[in-house]
Design an enzyme around this catalytic site. Structure first.
Site, short mmCIF file in Angstrom:
data_model
loop_
_atom_site.label_atom_id
_atom_site.label_comp_id
_atom_site.label_asym_id
_atom_site.label_seq_id
_atom_site.Cartn_x
_atom_site.Cartn_y
_atom_site.Cartn_z
N LYS A 141 0.94 -1.18 -0.08
CA LYS A 141 0.10 0.12 0.18
C LYS A 141 0.97 1.24 0.13
O LYS A 141 2.21 1.35 0.17
CB LYS A 141 -0.94 -0.10 1.30
CG LYS A 141 -1.85 -1.30 1.18
CD LYS A 141 -2.91 -1.13 2.50
CE LYS A 141 -3.70 -2.37 2.41
NZ LYS A 141 -4.78 -2.15 3.79
N TYR A 160 -12.30 -2.28 -3.11
CA TYR A 160 -12.72 -2.25 -1.91
C TYR A 160 -14.32 -2.35 -1.66
O TYR A 160 -15.09 -2.00 -0.60
CB TYR A 160 -12.43 -1.15 -0.96
CG TYR A 160 -10.87 -1.28 -0.63
CD1 TYR A 160 -10.67 -2.56 0.19
CD2 TYR A 160 -9.86 -0.25 -0.64
CE1 TYR A 160 -9.17 -2.81 0.79
CE2 TYR A 160 -8.63 -0.54 -0.26
CZ TYR A 160 -8.23 -1.97 0.25
OH TYR A 160 -6.87 -2.03 0.77
N ASN A 211 -1.81 -0.12 7.38
CA ASN A 211 -1.18 -1.46 7.62
C ASN A 211 -0.34 -2.19 6.57
O ASN A 211 -0.41 -3.41 6.47
CB ASN A 211 -2.47 -2.49 8.01
CG ASN A 211 -3.35 -2.40 6.94
OD1 ASN A 211 -3.21 -2.21 5.90
ND2 ASN A 211 -4.48 -3.35 7.40
N HIS A 230 -1.99 -5.31 1.31
CA HIS A 230 -3.21 -5.89 0.99
C HIS A 230 -2.86 -7.34 0.61
O HIS A 230 -1.96 -7.53 -0.20
CB HIS A 230 -4.06 -5.24 -0.02
CG HIS A 230 -5.32 -6.09 -0.47
ND1 HIS A 230 -6.08 -6.07 0.10
CD2 HIS A 230 -5.19 -6.76 -1.64
CE1 HIS A 230 -7.41 -6.75 -0.60
NE2 HIS A 230 -6.33 -7.33 -1.55
N GLU A 267 -9.48 -10.06 -7.83
CA GLU A 267 -8.72 -8.85 -7.61
C GLU A 267 -7.59 -8.94 -8.77
O GLU A 267 -7.07 -7.80 -9.07
CB GLU A 267 -8.08 -8.82 -6.40
CG GLU A 267 -9.25 -8.62 -5.15
CD GLU A 267 -8.97 -8.90 -3.75
OE1 GLU A 267 -7.65 -9.27 -3.50
OE2 GLU A 267 -9.74 -8.47 -2.88
P1 DAT Z 1 -7.96 -7.05 5.43
O1 DAT Z 1 -7.02 -5.86 4.61
O2 DAT Z 1 -7.01 -7.48 6.20
O3 DAT Z 1 -8.23 -8.10 4.55
P2 DAT Z 1 -10.39 -5.84 5.62
O4 DAT Z 1 -10.49 -6.44 4.36
O5 DAT Z 1 -11.28 -6.26 6.72
O6 DAT Z 1 -8.97 -6.28 6.14
O7 DAT Z 1 -10.45 -4.37 5.61
C1 DAT Z 1 -9.50 -3.60 4.21
C2 DAT Z 1 -8.90 -2.59 4.82
O8 DAT Z 1 -9.79 -1.52 5.47
C3 DAT Z 1 -7.85 -2.77 6.08
O9 DAT Z 1 -6.86 -3.51 5.48
C4 DAT Z 1 -7.55 -1.84 6.68
C5 DAT Z 1 -9.06 -0.99 6.62
N1 DAT Z 1 -9.89 -1.17 7.72
C6 DAT Z 1 -10.59 -2.33 8.23
N2 DAT Z 1 -11.02 -2.14 9.21
C7 DAT Z 1 -11.00 -0.70 9.58
C8 DAT Z 1 -11.30 0.05 10.76
N3 DAT Z 1 -12.12 -0.54 11.75
N4 DAT Z 1 -11.08 1.33 10.61
C9 DAT Z 1 -10.41 1.85 9.86
N5 DAT Z 1 -9.98 1.10 8.59
C10 DAT Z 1 -10.09 -0.26 8.50
MG MG Z 2 -9.76 -7.68 3.02
#
Ligand code: DAT
Ligand code: MG
Length: 148
Positions: free
Chosen positions: A9, A49, A112, A115, A126
């Site tokens: 990212k 997303y 974080n 991805h 994707e």
């Molecule tokens: P991952 O990236 O582990 O698959 P996800 O698909 O649940 O996680 O979420 C996508 C991204 O969205 C994640 O990498 C960071 C952001 N995100 C997730 N939960 C969040 C939250 N509670 N507050 C802010 N950003 C969040």
């Molecule tokens: Mg995810």
């Protein structure tokens, strides 16, 4: 062979960990099938997303992922989707184990570092969103004889 979509990212690119991340997947034994540095257009970010459209952080998420270049990759190998998720660590870096990418390089959930596709269906979707078929390379690594 199973394939997954992984992406450093914008924060990971700025933090100079592209090489470190590529190196971890290489050393694990996975095979790189495609990679490019790119800026994500807003429409692509929203599609990518899409599952989070209704979440309160969706706007921030799209803004963040389009805020600078990303390093998009396709990796292949046995069980690469689940193993890459383990190597990434928990979504929130504060919960990610040391030794994982998010555990070693991240601090907060908004930034974080990486991805990775979370299922075979997401991986196909994707990879299709980010790569044209001709951007993926099929080749034989002699190392595979020693990895499998
Ligand atoms: P991952 O990236 O582990 O698959 P996800 O698909 O649940 O996680 O979420 C996508 C991204 O969205 C994640 O990498 C960071 C952001 N995100 C997730 N939960 C969040 C939250 N509670 N507050 C802010 N950003 C969040
Ligand atoms: Mg995810």
């Amino acid at each position: 062979m199973e394939k997954t979509f992984l992406m450093v990212k914008p924060d990971g690119v700025q933090r100079n960990v592209i090489g470190e991340i590529v190196s971890r997947f290489e050393r694990k034994g996975f095979q790189l099938a495609g990679a490019k540095l790119m800026s994500i257009p807003a429409e692509l970010a929203e599609q990518h997303y899409g599952e989070h459209k209704e979440r309160p952080f969706f706007g921030e998420l799209v803004e963040f992922i389009t805020s600078g270049p990303v390093f998009a990759m396709v990796w292949q190998g046995e069980n690469v989707i689940a193993t890459a998720r383990q190597m990434m660590g928990a979504t929130n870096p504060k919960d990610a184990a040391p030794g994982t990418i998010r555990g070693d390089f991240g601090l907060t959930v908004g930034k974080n570092i990486i991805h990775g596709s979370d299922s075979p269906e997401s991986a196909v979707r994707e990879i299709g969103l980010f790569f044209k078929e001709e951007e993926l390379v099929e080749y034989t690594k002699l190392m595979n004889e020693w990895a499998y």
